[in-house]
Design a protein around this motif. Structure first.
Motif, short mmCIF file in Angstrom:
data_model
loop_
_atom_site.label_atom_id
_atom_site.label_comp_id
_atom_site.label_asym_id
_atom_site.label_seq_id
_atom_site.Cartn_x
_atom_site.Cartn_y
_atom_site.Cartn_z
N PRO A 29 2.69 -3.96 10.50
CA PRO A 29 2.87 -2.95 11.54
C PRO A 29 4.01 -1.98 11.25
O PRO A 29 3.91 -0.78 11.52
N ALA A 30 5.11 -2.49 10.71
CA ALA A 30 6.25 -1.62 10.39
C ALA A 30 5.88 -0.66 9.27
O ALA A 30 6.22 0.53 9.30
N LEU A 31 5.16 -1.15 8.26
CA LEU A 31 4.72 -0.28 7.17
C LEU A 31 3.76 0.78 7.69
O LEU A 31 3.77 1.93 7.22
N SER A 32 2.94 0.41 8.64
CA SER A 32 2.03 1.37 9.25
C SER A 32 2.80 2.47 9.97
O SER A 32 2.42 3.65 9.94
N SER A 33 3.89 2.09 10.64
CA SER A 33 4.73 3.08 11.31
C SER A 33 5.33 4.06 10.31
O SER A 33 5.43 5.27 10.58
N LEU A 34 5.74 3.54 9.14
CA LEU A 34 6.25 4.44 8.11
C LEU A 34 5.17 5.40 7.65
O LEU A 34 5.44 6.59 7.41
N ALA A 35 3.95 4.89 7.49
CA ALA A 35 2.86 5.77 7.07
C ALA A 35 2.62 6.88 8.09
O ALA A 35 2.37 8.04 7.73
N CYS A 66 4.78 8.27 10.14
CA CYS A 66 5.83 9.30 10.16
C CYS A 66 6.03 9.95 8.79
O CYS A 66 6.82 10.89 8.67
N GLY A 67 5.31 9.47 7.78
CA GLY A 67 5.36 10.09 6.47
C GLY A 67 6.51 9.65 5.59
O GLY A 67 6.70 10.19 4.49
N THR A 68 7.29 8.67 6.03
CA THR A 68 8.41 8.18 5.22
C THR A 68 7.90 7.40 4.01
O THR A 68 6.99 6.59 4.13
N ALA A 69 8.50 7.66 2.86
CA ALA A 69 8.11 6.99 1.62
C ALA A 69 9.04 5.81 1.33
O ALA A 69 10.19 5.78 1.79
N VAL A 70 8.55 4.86 0.55
CA VAL A 70 9.33 3.69 0.15
C VAL A 70 9.59 3.77 -1.35
O VAL A 70 8.68 4.02 -2.14
N ALA A 71 10.85 3.56 -1.74
CA ALA A 71 11.20 3.39 -3.15
C ALA A 71 11.14 1.90 -3.45
O ALA A 71 12.01 1.14 -3.01
N HIS A 72 10.10 1.48 -4.15
CA HIS A 72 9.90 0.07 -4.48
C HIS A 72 10.74 -0.26 -5.71
O HIS A 72 10.54 0.31 -6.78
N GLN A 83 -2.60 -0.11 1.00
CA GLN A 83 -3.84 -0.15 1.79
C GLN A 83 -3.67 0.57 3.12
O GLN A 83 -4.59 1.22 3.62
N ILE A 84 -2.49 0.47 3.70
CA ILE A 84 -2.20 1.12 4.98
C ILE A 84 -2.07 2.63 4.81
O ILE A 84 -2.33 3.39 5.73
N GLY A 85 -1.65 3.06 3.62
CA GLY A 85 -1.45 4.48 3.37
C GLY A 85 0.01 4.88 3.33
O GLY A 85 0.33 6.08 3.35
N THR A 86 0.92 3.90 3.24
CA THR A 86 2.33 4.20 3.09
C THR A 86 2.58 4.79 1.71
O THR A 86 2.06 4.31 0.71
N LYS A 87 3.38 5.84 1.66
CA LYS A 87 3.73 6.44 0.38
C LYS A 87 4.74 5.54 -0.34
O LYS A 87 5.75 5.16 0.24
#
Length: 387
Positions: free
Chosen positions: A298-304, A306-312, A332-336
């Motif tokens: 759910p948190a990753l979905s929230s990032l997706a 709002c368009g926030t990207a993650v540096a893995h 899969q959720i669409g998080t950048k």
């Protein structure tokens, strides 16, 4: 410039494209203006009319786009590959803050370290990088080798970092650290107001650094950089959110990275750090947050949303996080998501090593998922663990 080579790229997720024996035409501004099979009539005409011979990459080798490193601490390159035995919050006190403070106090050393950093990035194929600098606002230092600074000019130390990257031809998004709270009493800004003023000043001067250059040669941009919630008051974070909105400046920070960091935020703020960033308007489509290993679906979905990207940063996550990043779920959720080396939390500046580590972590997670399902079936219980 004319190049004939096999080209490899990934235009979209899950797709690898190999373009064999293609002609690449690069104009004087450095833009690709033609790409097609070298056997086509148009390609043959271009080659015939050219005033230069093409560079031919031999069979068995290939060209690919330069790597993008989404998370790297420039001053921590000073001690890359050492001091990885402590929990995150202790490691910051023992190594990170001291190294950054040392460069803030010694601009000659800063230029030397940053120049070597630029050289290593180029050697390892990195052409674009998102960089954390230091906190110091102003110093006097005359850079003789590099342009466009003039000697004895007063500027933010992090502008040395920006200037070195610009001179090296590396596209760099550079952040002067903002932190008005610190466990290291000599490495902290005086107040939220002082930190906000310094951040805005740096953004203005970083933009001015390349303003006189043609647009296609402006390789560096400023990034607002609250280190992470434990070192930033609510007043500072909210002010940075407002500044980003007003001037459309990018944002970078760390979020949901390590157990001790998460507990610290909950004790001090009463909520997790994602909630703090959200209420400060710092989770936007201009934001890159490093790590995020403790975020669930759910948190990753929230990032997706709002368009926030993650540096893995799989390598440093292995040292400092009790959780692996949920890469498959995020995609899969669409998080950048992009990769970061996180020097010096990660010991290698090579993005290829981050790729290898990301694959290894993903395989371990998949093995754990399979074993969890197998054990659940053997015991007659549904698998409830979601890795």
């Amino acid at each position: 410039m004319l190049i004939i080579a096999d080209l490899v790229h990934t235009p979209v997720l899950h797709q690898l494209e190999i373009l064999r024996n293609h002609l690449l035409v690069i104009n004087e501004q450095g833009f690709i203006e033609y790409i097609a099979s070298s056997d086509l009539p148009e390609s043959l005409r271009i080659l015939q009319d050219a005033h230069e011979s093409p560079t031919v990459v031999p069979s068995g080798s290939f060209l690919l786009p330069t790597f993008c490193d989404l998370h790297l601490h420039g001053p921590q390159f000073l001690y890359q590959g050492t001091g990885l035995h402590l929990p995150l919050m202790e490691w910051l006190d023992e190594y990170a803050f001291k190294a950054e403070e040392r460069l803030d106090a010694d601009p000659v050393l800063a230029e030397t370290v940053y120049q070597r950093l630029a050289d290593r990035l180029i050697e390892h194929g990195t052409g674009a990088v998102l960089l954390f600098g230091t906190i110091k606002t102003e110093t006097k230092y005359g850079i003789q080798k590099l342009t466009p600074f003039k000697s004895s000019q007063i500027f933010a130390i992090s502008l040395i970092l920006a200037n070195v990257m610009q001179s090296a031809g590396i596209r760099a998004f550079v952040g002067k650290l903002s932190m008005d709270i610190s466990s290291h009493p000599t490495y902290v800004e005086e107040s939220a107001e002082a930190a906000l003023s310094a951040a805005e000043s740096f953004a203005t001067r970083c933009t001015a650094l390349v303003a006189s250059l043609p647009e296609h040669e402006r390789l560096v941009q400023p990034v607002l950089t609250p280190r992470f919630v434990p070192t930033c008051s609510d007043r500072l974070l909210q002010g940075l959110g407002k500044l980003s909105r007003q001037r459309r400046i990018r944002i970078q920070s760390h979020m949901a990275e390590a157990q001790d960091q998460m507990e610290h935020v909950r004790q001090e703020r009463g909520v997790d750090d994602m909630a703090v960033f959200q209420r400060s308007d710092l989770l936007t489509d201009r934001t890159v947050q490093a790590h995020c290993t403790f975020l669930n679906a759910p948190a990753l979905s929230s990032l997706a949303e709002c368009g926030t990207a993650v540096a893995h940063c799989p390598m440093s996550n292995a040292y400092f996080s009790a959780e692996p990043f949920r890469l498959r779920e995020a995609l899969q959720i669409g998080t950048k998501v992009g990769l970061g080396t996180d020097v010096a939390g990660g010991y290698s500046i090579d993005v290829m090593n981050s790729m290898r580590q990301a694959v290894a972590v993903s395989r371990i997670r998949e093995g754990a998922r399979i074993m969890g399902c197998t054990n659940a079936k053997q015991h007659g219980n549904p698998a409830t663990t979601h890795l």
